[in-house]
Design a protein around this motif. Structure first.
Motif, PDB file in Angstrom:
ATOM      1  N   SER A 151       8.147   2.660 -10.838  1.00 34.31           N
ATOM      2  CA  SER A 151       7.028   1.725 -10.745  1.00 34.31           C
ATOM      3  C   SER A 151       6.770   1.313  -9.300  1.00 34.31           C
ATOM      4  O   SER A 151       7.627   1.468  -8.426  1.00 34.31           O
ATOM      5  CB  SER A 151       7.310   0.473 -11.585  1.00 34.31           C
ATOM      6  OG  SER A 151       8.377  -0.276 -11.020  1.00 34.31           O
ATOM      7  N   VAL A 152       5.560   0.751  -9.080  1.00 34.54           N
ATOM      8  CA  VAL A 152       5.212   0.247  -7.747  1.00 34.54           C
ATOM      9  C   VAL A 152       6.178  -0.860  -7.341  1.00 34.54           C
ATOM     10  O   VAL A 152       6.595  -0.955  -6.183  1.00 34.54           O
ATOM     11  CB  VAL A 152       3.759  -0.275  -7.731  1.00 34.54           C
ATOM     12  CG1 VAL A 152       3.443  -0.946  -6.394  1.00 34.54           C
ATOM     13  CG2 VAL A 152       2.778   0.861  -7.985  1.00 34.54           C
ATOM     14  N   GLY A 153       6.556  -1.704  -8.315  1.00 32.19           N
ATOM     15  CA  GLY A 153       7.478  -2.796  -8.036  1.00 32.19           C
ATOM     16  C   GLY A 153       8.825  -2.299  -7.536  1.00 32.19           C
ATOM     17  O   GLY A 153       9.398  -2.860  -6.588  1.00 32.19           O
ATOM     18  N   LYS A 154       9.340  -1.244  -8.156  1.00 36.05           N
ATOM     19  CA  LYS A 154      10.630  -0.684  -7.727  1.00 36.05           C
ATOM     20  C   LYS A 154      10.519  -0.069  -6.342  1.00 36.05           C
ATOM     21  O   LYS A 154      11.414  -0.209  -5.511  1.00 36.05           O
ATOM     22  CB  LYS A 154      11.103   0.360  -8.739  1.00 36.05           C
ATOM     23  CG  LYS A 154      11.599  -0.216 -10.053  1.00 36.05           C
ATOM     24  CD  LYS A 154      12.096   0.878 -10.969  1.00 36.05           C
ATOM     25  CE  LYS A 154      12.600   0.306 -12.290  1.00 36.05           C
ATOM     26  NZ  LYS A 154      13.063   1.374 -13.211  1.00 36.05           N
TER      27      LYS A 154
ATOM     28  N   LEU B 279       0.831  -1.203   0.000  1.00 36.51           N
ATOM     29  CA  LEU B 279       0.000   0.000   0.000  1.00 36.51           C
ATOM     30  C   LEU B 279       0.864   1.251   0.000  1.00 36.51           C
ATOM     31  O   LEU B 279       0.592   2.221  -0.728  1.00 36.51           O
ATOM     32  CB  LEU B 279      -0.909  -0.020   1.229  1.00 36.51           C
ATOM     33  CG  LEU B 279      -2.163   0.863   1.184  1.00 36.51           C
ATOM     34  CD1 LEU B 279      -3.027   0.507  -0.005  1.00 36.51           C
ATOM     35  CD2 LEU B 279      -2.951   0.687   2.481  1.00 36.51           C
ATOM     36  N   LEU B 280       1.928   1.236   0.788  1.00 32.50           N
ATOM     37  CA  LEU B 280       2.842   2.383   0.836  1.00 32.50           C
ATOM     38  C   LEU B 280       3.480   2.625  -0.533  1.00 32.50           C
ATOM     39  O   LEU B 280       3.604   3.775  -0.972  1.00 32.50           O
ATOM     40  CB  LEU B 280       3.925   2.146   1.889  1.00 32.50           C
ATOM     41  CG  LEU B 280       4.988   3.237   2.036  1.00 32.50           C
ATOM     42  CD1 LEU B 280       4.341   4.574   2.383  1.00 32.50           C
ATOM     43  CD2 LEU B 280       6.006   2.843   3.111  1.00 32.50           C
ATOM     44  N   SER B 281       3.850   1.557  -1.220  1.00 29.53           N
ATOM     45  CA  SER B 281       4.454   1.684  -2.552  1.00 29.53           C
ATOM     46  C   SER B 281       3.479   2.316  -3.541  1.00 29.53           C
ATOM     47  O   SER B 281       3.859   3.157  -4.363  1.00 29.53           O
ATOM     48  CB  SER B 281       4.886   0.303  -3.059  1.00 29.53           C
ATOM     49  OG  SER B 281       5.834  -0.277  -2.199  1.00 29.53           O
ATOM     50  N   ALA B 282       2.207   1.907  -3.464  1.00 25.24           N
ATOM     51  CA  ALA B 282       1.196   2.467  -4.356  1.00 25.24           C
ATOM     52  C   ALA B 282       0.965   3.950  -4.065  1.00 25.24           C
ATOM     53  O   ALA B 282       0.773   4.759  -4.986  1.00 25.24           O
ATOM     54  CB  ALA B 282      -0.113   1.695  -4.197  1.00 25.24           C
TER      55      ALA B 282
ATOM     56  N   ASN C 238       3.998   5.849  -5.381  1.00 24.16           N
ATOM     57  CA  ASN C 238       3.944   5.856  -6.846  1.00 24.16           C
ATOM     58  C   ASN C 238       2.941   6.888  -7.378  1.00 24.16           C
ATOM     59  O   ASN C 238       3.107   7.412  -8.488  1.00 24.16           O
ATOM     60  CB  ASN C 238       3.578   4.460  -7.356  1.00 24.16           C
ATOM     61  CG  ASN C 238       3.416   4.408  -8.863  1.00 24.16           C
ATOM     62  OD1 ASN C 238       2.296   4.362  -9.370  1.00 24.16           O
ATOM     63  ND2 ASN C 238       4.529   4.426  -9.574  1.00 24.16           N
ATOM     64  N   HIS C 239       1.921   7.177  -6.589  1.00 26.29           N
ATOM     65  CA  HIS C 239       0.929   8.175  -6.996  1.00 26.29           C
ATOM     66  C   HIS C 239       1.572   9.547  -7.175  1.00 26.29           C
ATOM     67  O   HIS C 239       1.145  10.339  -8.024  1.00 26.29           O
ATOM     68  CB  HIS C 239      -0.185   8.255  -5.949  1.00 26.29           C
ATOM     69  CG  HIS C 239      -1.266   9.234  -6.290  1.00 26.29           C
ATOM     70  ND1 HIS C 239      -2.282   8.946  -7.193  1.00 26.29           N
ATOM     71  CD2 HIS C 239      -1.486  10.505  -5.849  1.00 26.29           C
ATOM     72  CE1 HIS C 239      -3.075   9.999  -7.289  1.00 26.29           C
ATOM     73  NE2 HIS C 239      -2.628  10.959  -6.489  1.00 26.29           N
ATOM     74  N   TYR C 240       2.605   9.817  -6.383  1.00 26.30           N
ATOM     75  CA  TYR C 240       3.285  11.110  -6.438  1.00 26.30           C
ATOM     76  C   TYR C 240       4.586  11.055  -7.243  1.00 26.30           C
ATOM     77  O   TYR C 240       5.015  12.067  -7.798  1.00 26.30           O
ATOM     78  CB  TYR C 240       3.580  11.604  -5.013  1.00 26.30           C
ATOM     79  CG  TYR C 240       2.335  11.887  -4.210  1.00 26.30           C
ATOM     80  CD1 TYR C 240       1.600  13.050  -4.417  1.00 26.30           C
ATOM     81  CD2 TYR C 240       1.889  10.986  -3.259  1.00 26.30           C
ATOM     82  CE1 TYR C 240       0.457  13.317  -3.690  1.00 26.30           C
ATOM     83  CE2 TYR C 240       0.741  11.238  -2.519  1.00 26.30           C
ATOM     84  CZ  TYR C 240       0.026  12.411  -2.739  1.00 26.30           C
ATOM     85  OH  TYR C 240      -1.108  12.670  -2.022  1.00 26.30           O
ATOM     86  N   ILE C 241       5.205   9.901  -7.283  1.00 26.11           N
ATOM     87  CA  ILE C 241       6.459   9.748  -8.044  1.00 26.11           C
ATOM     88  C   ILE C 241       6.226   8.720  -9.128  1.00 26.11           C
ATOM     89  O   ILE C 241       6.572   7.534  -8.987  1.00 26.11           O
ATOM     90  CB  ILE C 241       7.628   9.321  -7.121  1.00 26.11           C
ATOM     91  CG1 ILE C 241       7.700  10.244  -5.905  1.00 26.11           C
ATOM     92  CG2 ILE C 241       8.948   9.346  -7.864  1.00 26.11           C
ATOM     93  CD1 ILE C 241       8.756   9.835  -4.894  1.00 26.11           C
ATOM     94  N   LYS C 242       5.601   9.114 -10.196  1.00 22.66           N
ATOM     95  CA  LYS C 242       5.127   8.174 -11.202  1.00 22.66           C
ATOM     96  C   LYS C 242       6.232   7.603 -12.089  1.00 22.66           C
ATOM     97  O   LYS C 242       6.017   6.612 -12.782  1.00 22.66           O
ATOM     98  CB  LYS C 242       4.058   8.838 -12.085  1.00 22.66           C
ATOM     99  CG  LYS C 242       2.805   9.222 -11.310  1.00 22.66           C
ATOM    100  CD  LYS C 242       1.728   9.727 -12.236  1.00 22.66           C
ATOM    101  CE  LYS C 242       0.474  10.118 -11.461  1.00 22.66           C
ATOM    102  NZ  LYS C 242      -0.151   8.978 -10.794  1.00 22.66           N
TER     103      LYS C 242
END
Length: 290
Positions: A156-159, A143-146, A149-153
């Protein structure tokens, strides 16, 4: 016959509950007793429990830290990602915290770190595979990764997940030592492989190419007896320069036996190629999800 049709809510709930209890077993029975941190909020909770042993008898329980850390993450995710995104994930996370509080803390393997990594990796992999099969997660670093990622597009979420979980594993190395951290990496690898196998197991199918002089009879029996679609593809044999139809049919792993029986009965001289298919989407298989 469908390989994986759209599951009912009850089926998804059962898969999530079984999955989180297996995941909780890997934490309470393997990772936490020996101090093996494999990332995630549960890994961070293991570190917190270790550091709070002198403050609270036995330290802050893993399930408490898991719950407390996830609460602000879900509040932020609600506003940033929307309530639709966190629906089943919220349920899975709550169930995971409950499972962590219920599953007894029993050390399955207190001496052999390699066996501990294997036990934990298999239990955690099956658990995560069942949860992910419902398109949910257990919250935490996912959830934190997602959110990040919303702000640092451009990452990727995986990275993001790799960096966050890697940081937690490194923290575990500082607290419990490099040796246990090395085995934690092995456990993560096993977890990933087992989880992938679980997810792919829902999607595997078989693809049959059938070249026969009796393709019409074979196709008709597949259509009527098996209720499976068949596609005829125009081909040309380069040796005889003869045009003919090649049948193309995707079926479940169990149904491929029936396909071969039909072909053998109709035309023992038919040429059949069978190959594995990793994923099939469409009618009769996996339904598209928006």
């Amino acid at each position: 016959m469908e390989i994986m049709s759209k599951r009912s809510k009850l089926e998804e709930i059962v898969l999530i509950i079984i999955g989180v209890f297996l995941l909780a077993a890997s934490v309470n029975m393997v990772y936490e007793p020996i101090g093996m941190v494999t990332g995630g909020v549960s890994g961070l909770a293991i570190v917190i429990k270790h550091y709070t042993k002198n403050i609270i008898s036995g330290g802050i329980p893993v399930w408490v830290s898991n719950t407390v850390i996830n609460i602000p993450l879900f509040i932020v995710a609600w506003f940033v990602l929307g309530k639709k995104y966190i629906g089943k994930t919220l349920f899975a996370t709550v169930c995971f915290s409950v499972a962590l509080s219920i599953v007894p803390r029993v050390n399955l393997e207190h001496q052999d770190l390699l066996l501990a990594a294997v036990y934990g990796g298999v239990l955690g992999g099956i658990g995560l595979g069942l949860v992910f099969a419902t398109y949910a997660t257990t919250g935490g670093t996912d959830l934190l990764s997602a959110i990040v990622n919303h702000y640092i597009k451009h990452h990727s979420v995986g990275k993001m997940l790799m960096v966050i979980d890697g940081t937690i594993v490194a923290l575990g190395a500082v607290v419990f030592g490099l040796q246990k951290a090395a085995y934690a990496v092995i456990a993560v690898y096993i977890t990933t492989k087992v989880m992938d196998s679980i997810l792919e197991g829902f999607k595997f199918a078989k693809l049959a190419y059938i070249i026969s002089e009796k393709n019409e009879e074979i196709a008709q029996e597949i259509l009527t007896d098996m209720d499976r679609g068949v596609t005829g593809i125009s081909t040309m044999g380069m040796y005889m320069r003869k045009e003919r139809k090649m049948l193309f049919c995707v079926v479940s792993q169990k149904e491929i036996i029936q396909i071969k029986d039909i072909v053998a009965k109709k035309d023992p001289k038919a040429f059949v190629i069978v190959s594995d298919v990793r994923e099939v989407m469409g009618e009769g298989f996996i339904e598209y999800r928006q």
